[in-house]
Design a protein around this motif. Sequence first.
Motif, PDB file in Angstrom:
ATOM      1  N   UNK A 112      -8.109 -28.738  -8.646  1.00  7.41           N
ATOM      2  CA  UNK A 112      -8.873 -28.688  -7.409  1.00  7.41           C
ATOM      3  C   UNK A 112      -8.064 -28.501  -6.150  1.00  7.41           C
ATOM      4  N   UNK A 113      -6.795 -28.102  -6.258  1.00  7.51           N
ATOM      5  CA  UNK A 113      -5.951 -27.940  -5.070  1.00  7.51           C
ATOM      6  C   UNK A 113      -6.042 -26.523  -4.516  1.00  7.51           C
ATOM      7  N   UNK A 114      -5.742 -26.391  -3.239  1.00  3.13           N
ATOM      8  CA  UNK A 114      -5.734 -25.090  -2.582  1.00  3.13           C
ATOM      9  C   UNK A 114      -4.495 -24.298  -3.001  1.00  3.13           C
ATOM     10  N   UNK A 115      -4.501 -22.991  -2.747  1.00 10.06           N
ATOM     11  CA  UNK A 115      -3.356 -22.138  -3.042  1.00 10.06           C
ATOM     12  C   UNK A 115      -2.214 -22.438  -2.065  1.00 10.06           C
ATOM     13  N   UNK A 116      -1.001 -22.343  -2.555  1.00 15.25           N
ATOM     14  CA  UNK A 116       0.172 -22.534  -1.696  1.00 15.25           C
ATOM     15  C   UNK A 116       1.401 -21.938  -2.384  1.00 15.25           C
ATOM     16  N   UNK A 117       2.495 -21.838  -1.643  1.00 17.67           N
ATOM     17  CA  UNK A 117       3.737 -21.264  -2.149  1.00 17.67           C
ATOM     18  C   UNK A 117       4.891 -22.240  -1.929  1.00 17.67           C
ATOM     19  N   UNK A 118       5.853 -22.236  -2.837  1.00 20.15           N
ATOM     20  CA  UNK A 118       7.059 -23.057  -2.712  1.00 20.15           C
ATOM     21  C   UNK A 118       8.270 -22.150  -2.610  1.00 20.15           C
ATOM     22  N   UNK A 119       9.037 -22.314  -1.529  1.00 17.24           N
ATOM     23  CA  UNK A 119      10.238 -21.513  -1.323  1.00 17.24           C
ATOM     24  C   UNK A 119      11.493 -22.236  -1.788  1.00 17.24           C
ATOM     25  N   UNK A 120      11.529 -23.557  -1.607  1.00 17.34           N
ATOM     26  CA  UNK A 120      12.753 -24.281  -1.939  1.00 17.34           C
ATOM     27  C   UNK A 120      12.449 -25.758  -2.157  1.00 17.34           C
ATOM     28  N   UNK A 121      13.148 -26.358  -3.101  1.00 12.26           N
ATOM     29  CA  UNK A 121      13.149 -27.815  -3.230  1.00 12.26           C
ATOM     30  C   UNK A 121      14.501 -28.229  -3.789  1.00 12.26           C
ATOM     31  N   UNK A 122      15.011 -29.369  -3.317  1.00 14.31           N
ATOM     32  CA  UNK A 122      16.373 -29.776  -3.667  1.00 14.31           C
ATOM     33  C   UNK A 122      16.534 -31.283  -3.495  1.00 14.31           C
ATOM     34  N   UNK A 123      17.681 -31.762  -3.992  1.00 13.44           N
ATOM     35  CA  UNK A 123      18.088 -33.151  -3.812  1.00 13.44           C
ATOM     36  C   UNK A 123      19.447 -33.139  -3.116  1.00 13.44           C
ATOM     37  N   UNK A 124      19.627 -34.002  -2.110  1.00 16.34           N
ATOM     38  CA  UNK A 124      20.844 -33.987  -1.288  1.00 16.34           C
ATOM     39  C   UNK A 124      21.368 -35.405  -1.106  1.00 16.34           C
ATOM     40  N   UNK A 125      22.691 -35.546  -1.255  1.00 14.00           N
ATOM     41  CA  UNK A 125      23.359 -36.803  -0.908  1.00 14.00           C
ATOM     42  C   UNK A 125      24.554 -36.482  -0.017  1.00 14.00           C
ATOM     43  N   UNK A 126      24.571 -37.070   1.183  1.00 13.63           N
ATOM     44  CA  UNK A 126      25.689 -36.913   2.107  1.00 13.63           C
ATOM     45  C   UNK A 126      26.588 -38.148   1.987  1.00 13.63           C
ATOM     46  N   UNK A 127      27.844 -37.911   1.640  1.00 10.36           N
ATOM     47  CA  UNK A 127      28.750 -39.000   1.308  1.00 10.36           C
ATOM     48  C   UNK A 127      29.686 -39.336   2.470  1.00 10.36           C
ATOM     49  N   UNK A 128      30.407 -40.430   2.326  1.00 10.40           N
ATOM     50  CA  UNK A 128      31.274 -40.919   3.395  1.00 10.40           C
ATOM     51  C   UNK A 128      32.467 -39.983   3.591  1.00 10.40           C
ATOM     52  N   UNK A 129      32.589 -39.484   4.815  1.00 11.25           N
ATOM     53  CA  UNK A 129      33.590 -38.477   5.122  1.00 11.25           C
ATOM     54  C   UNK A 129      35.008 -38.987   4.946  1.00 11.25           C
ATOM     55  N   UNK A 130      35.227 -40.259   5.245  1.00 10.39           N
ATOM     56  CA  UNK A 130      36.586 -40.784   5.210  1.00 10.39           C
ATOM     57  C   UNK A 130      37.096 -40.998   3.787  1.00 10.39           C
ATOM     58  N   UNK A 131      36.208 -40.929   2.785  1.00  5.89           N
ATOM     59  CA  UNK A 131      36.616 -41.189   1.407  1.00  5.89           C
ATOM     60  C   UNK A 131      36.582 -39.957   0.514  1.00  5.89           C
ATOM     61  N   UNK A 132      35.666 -39.027   0.768  1.00  9.41           N
ATOM     62  CA  UNK A 132      35.491 -37.894  -0.140  1.00  9.41           C
ATOM     63  C   UNK A 132      36.034 -36.611   0.490  1.00  9.41           C
ATOM     64  N   UNK A 133      37.197 -36.175   0.000  1.00 12.07           N
ATOM     65  CA  UNK A 133      37.845 -34.970   0.508  1.00 12.07           C
ATOM     66  C   UNK A 133      38.062 -33.930  -0.587  1.00 12.07           C
ATOM     67  N   UNK A 134      37.716 -34.274  -1.810  1.00 11.11           N
ATOM     68  CA  UNK A 134      38.030 -33.405  -2.946  1.00 11.11           C
ATOM     69  C   UNK A 134      36.769 -33.123  -3.746  1.00 11.11           C
ATOM     70  N   UNK A 135      36.563 -31.853  -4.112  1.00 11.65           N
ATOM     71  CA  UNK A 135      35.378 -31.505  -4.885  1.00 11.65           C
ATOM     72  C   UNK A 135      35.795 -30.925  -6.229  1.00 11.65           C
TER      73      UNK A 135
END
Length: 549
Positions: A96-119
């Motif tokens: 019973x829902x109306x029509x719609x479109x999805x462009x993007x969905x994501x999960x994000x975590x912003x970590x402590x700058x002073x500790x995380x320098x390496x990926x």
Amino acid sequence: MGGMDNLLDLKSSETNRGYWDINWSLPGGQDRYQLIKGDDYSVVHSSNESIEVSFRSTYDPSTSGIRLPLSIDLRYILRAGVSGFYCYAIYELPPGCRAFDVAQTRMVFKLRQERFHYMAISDEKQRVMPMPEDLLQNRGKKLIVPESVLLVNPINPHLKGEVDDNHEFRNGGPTKQNLTVHTGPACLAMFHGTHYIGEDIMAHFKDGETWRKVFAPSSGCWRRQHGRMILSHHPITLLLKNAVQFQGDCWSKTGLFSSSLVPAKYGYVGLSVATTEGSWQTESKGYQFWVQTDLNGNFTIKNVIPGAYGLHGWVPGFIGDYLDNARITVSSETTWQFDLCSIRDGPTVWEIGFPDRTTIGFYVPDVNPMYANKLFLNSPEKFRQYGLWDRYTDLNPKSDQVFTIGVSDPKKDWFFAHVDSSINLYALTRETTFYRRGEANKYLPTQWEIKFNLDSVTSGIYKLRLAMASATRADLKVHINDMDVKHLVFQVQNLGMDTQFVDMEFMDCTGFTALIFLRLCWLRGTTPYFSHRPGEEMQFVESSMIILG
């Protein structure tokens, strides 16, 4: 962990340092950005080994107003002895829902700058990250692509002169690239996104349609190694309830005049709800299950969710995509055999490159030292370096690329992307010499020539095939032997809305592109393939050339 009671960035607000979000719209309407929040909290499972919690928001179609018509259940799992967590989400579209479109969905975590320098993205892709301040005006210089910044005065002096860049992915299929970490430091999972392909990959939902999909699972893991706090984020596979196994073998037909089959070694076989050949590349609403065949063409796809799928496939070295005529219902362990028929229509006269959806068969130049990213200096993915489009002009300062069949080497003489050239224009006449550098530095189309000799000319029709990876509002014209209207045999305008080349990504699509594989075949047919007038054939002579522009 490491004496910290919170790994998230304390300088950011609680709603901006760890979140799920979605970009959606009504059909034809403006983009709507929304944070996903759970209204109801519950404990799904609890034991000495693990705990799983749920944060759920429920949509009621009878509620007035414009709201995101999805019920979303966010799940988090903690396991004993694991320095991280698992997370996934269940998206549901009630009746019973109306029509719609999805462009993007994501999960994000912003970590402590002073500790995380390496990926750590993979075993091959690991490095020290720039700091967020390095992207500001006094420390970084924005380049043509807004996401790319030249580090001119970074906090870490060892990063000076490098380019901090952004890499995205296509949603569908086995060749997608996953954006998992970037400068911030940010740890994220892109479950669905239109970067950088446009509306073709947008998920469209009709009035009254029902839908359910589990996004992820993925794991966020932060650990100490050699005195470093390492940021990594990995998709994971969990054993699915009621999941089954799909197996079989795959064969390739060698050509039009041979009925023999050869094992489709190292081909890709997948199950997808996509219903047309190649459309798995833009299909995002359903699940896809892919595997690569072995040397003998055998394959086994594990953990398949029961359902009805199309059987898709493609094999390196063969142009085109395969889709089995029959829909496959997977309800128990299933065995299948299928043949991939090459779209090669006759004996190959010549070909340039190798159609495997990569840049391996072409010339990828070294990056301009001014824009080097050390992560890709000694990498097979050197095509990801910034600014390679301008290297074409550096290598061809006064004239465009000319490729001679039997003499030129694609790995040395065929630039991996058909790009514009930076040219200084003076008085423009037929006798004007084009200088590729100067005051104006305008970008103009380039014309590539392919010269070839035929030992003998057989009467009949010849077919030119172009397999392309991506295109951005490009115009393509093909001439035979001369650059006049009479010899224009094919043209198409405004190809694609894809910005993959600018963003250093070549993934999966073989629609229209800048990355070109060419093959010329002789046909024993009667219908011309290229014709500037209906029924009029293009004639080859012993010495001919094809001009691409």
